[in-house]
Design an enzyme around this catalytic site. Sequence first.
Site, PDB file in Angstrom:
ATOM      1  N   CYS A   1       0.846  -1.278   0.017  1.00 16.57           N
ATOM      2  CA  CYS A   1       0.035  -0.075  -0.007  1.00 16.57           C
ATOM      3  C   CYS A   1       0.592   1.328  -0.241  1.00 16.57           C
ATOM      4  O   CYS A   1       0.866   2.030  -0.881  1.00 16.57           O
ATOM      5  CB  CYS A   1      -1.055  -0.066   1.266  1.00 16.57           C
ATOM      6  SG  CYS A   1      -2.051  -1.331   1.157  1.00 16.57           S
TER       7      CYS A   1
ATOM      8  N   HIS B   1      -3.059   6.601   3.683  1.00 14.65           N
ATOM      9  CA  HIS B   1      -2.046   5.576   3.933  1.00 14.65           C
ATOM     10  C   HIS B   1      -0.592   6.223   3.623  1.00 14.65           C
ATOM     11  O   HIS B   1       0.425   5.361   3.389  1.00 14.65           O
ATOM     12  CB  HIS B   1      -2.147   4.199   3.413  1.00 14.65           C
ATOM     13  CG  HIS B   1      -1.859   3.093   4.362  1.00 14.65           C
ATOM     14  ND1 HIS B   1      -1.845   1.827   3.849  1.00 14.65           N
ATOM     15  CD2 HIS B   1      -0.980   3.042   5.377  1.00 14.65           C
ATOM     16  CE1 HIS B   1      -1.486   1.110   5.052  1.00 14.65           C
ATOM     17  NE2 HIS B   1      -0.910   1.679   5.740  1.00 14.65           N
TER      18      HIS B   1
END
Length: 467
Positions: free
Chosen positions: A72, A122
């Site tokens: 991610c 993120h």
Amino acid sequence: MKVNILITLLSLFIISCSKKVEKPNIVFVFADQWRAQSLGYSGNPDVITPNIDKLASEGVYFSNAISTAPVCTPFRSMMLTGQYVLKNGMFMNDVLLDPDSKSFAKLFSEQGYNTAYIGKWHLDGNNRSAFIPKERRQGFEYWKALNCSHSYNNSNYWSNDDKLHQWEGYDAELQTKDAIAYIEEQSKNKKPFCLMLSWGPPHAPYQTAPKEFQDLYKNTDIQLRPNVPEELAEKTKTLLKGYYAHCSALDSYISELQDAIKCSNIENNTIFVFTSDHGDMINSHGQTKKQKILEESTKVPLIIKYPALLGKKGKKSDFLFNTLDILPTMLGMSGINVPTGLDGEDITDVITGKKEDTREASLVSCIQPFGQGKRSKGGKEFRGVITKRYTYAKDLSGDWLLFDNAKDPYQLNNLTGNPDFKSITKNLEGLLYEELNRLDDKFLKGAFYIEKWGHTVDSTETVPYTN
């Protein structure tokens, strides 16, 4: 008479030169953990994705879109900065992207764009639910985001009022509706806009999509990839039903976004992108999640629709498109000069056929195994390349993997050490080191880079996070 004609022609020339070229809007939509194999247009007989299939029939869809570091935070950092993870330090999850990065929204803002980000971020360190101040939003003006959550129903987000809010329902649906409202509002302005919509699904938990989409697969006998071990077959079918339910939900939102763009009369001059940060093993080879160089982890969907430049007839491209190409290509397609120092390539001319496709390989790397891909789960440092036929990787001990993806599409036969492939291995190794040298990657132990960048890790070599 001749003088008057010359004056008229000169006036027309000056007017045409001074006339501003209309900059395209950008709607960049990406999901979390959607593998390339889980789409109708890629040949999957079970997953229901008619709207994305239609999108592929109207744009350029890439059969070799590769996540350079398939996890991610690394993906997101490279997407925004155009820099390899050893240059921005973002080779692990839950670390902070330098607020002073010359990144995506800042570059477009300088060219007069309004910018927006909705969904999963993120990139703001290891507190996944904490407030993200404006100076750490990388130049995005309109803001409805949370650092990270995989609770997709009634999840939280921070808005421009610096208050914590909640998406009341399935968050991807509500995020899409908010994106549509933004598109409709921006279409009334004279300024171009750049919108990023970041969905959390189809990342696990798999069984949390709205019931109407789960019901689509209730009586489906899911066909498994041949590389799923027999003992995991029934479990995998259950997982895939939930995974596909998320996929079908998101597919329906692609339709809503396309309708909003068309109704706002901006379709022709809007670059619409659909992709994902990385894939998901879902028990292929008996493995789960990502951080692998295997097809299910590394290959992602990528469709670019831009009628003004590309027309509206779908076209398949086998170009080896990687994460680092995203930013320079979006800049190039928008008519914006690509700054020096980016590690990818503007491939606009390749897509339009003005330039020959000469790329031989794309790099895939794991700088430091962590989290779901930690060493106890088989994770390791590796560097590898994917070509249009082969996948090749080295770990710190030497040659590790070699697959002939044309003859062995499910990567069941590791050819490493096979004497018949000695020259091919040597050639692939050469391509790998060309990329490593270009990116100044010395291929050292992960611990070296952890210390260099000052990341704090636990006993599993993972950055610990708080919710």
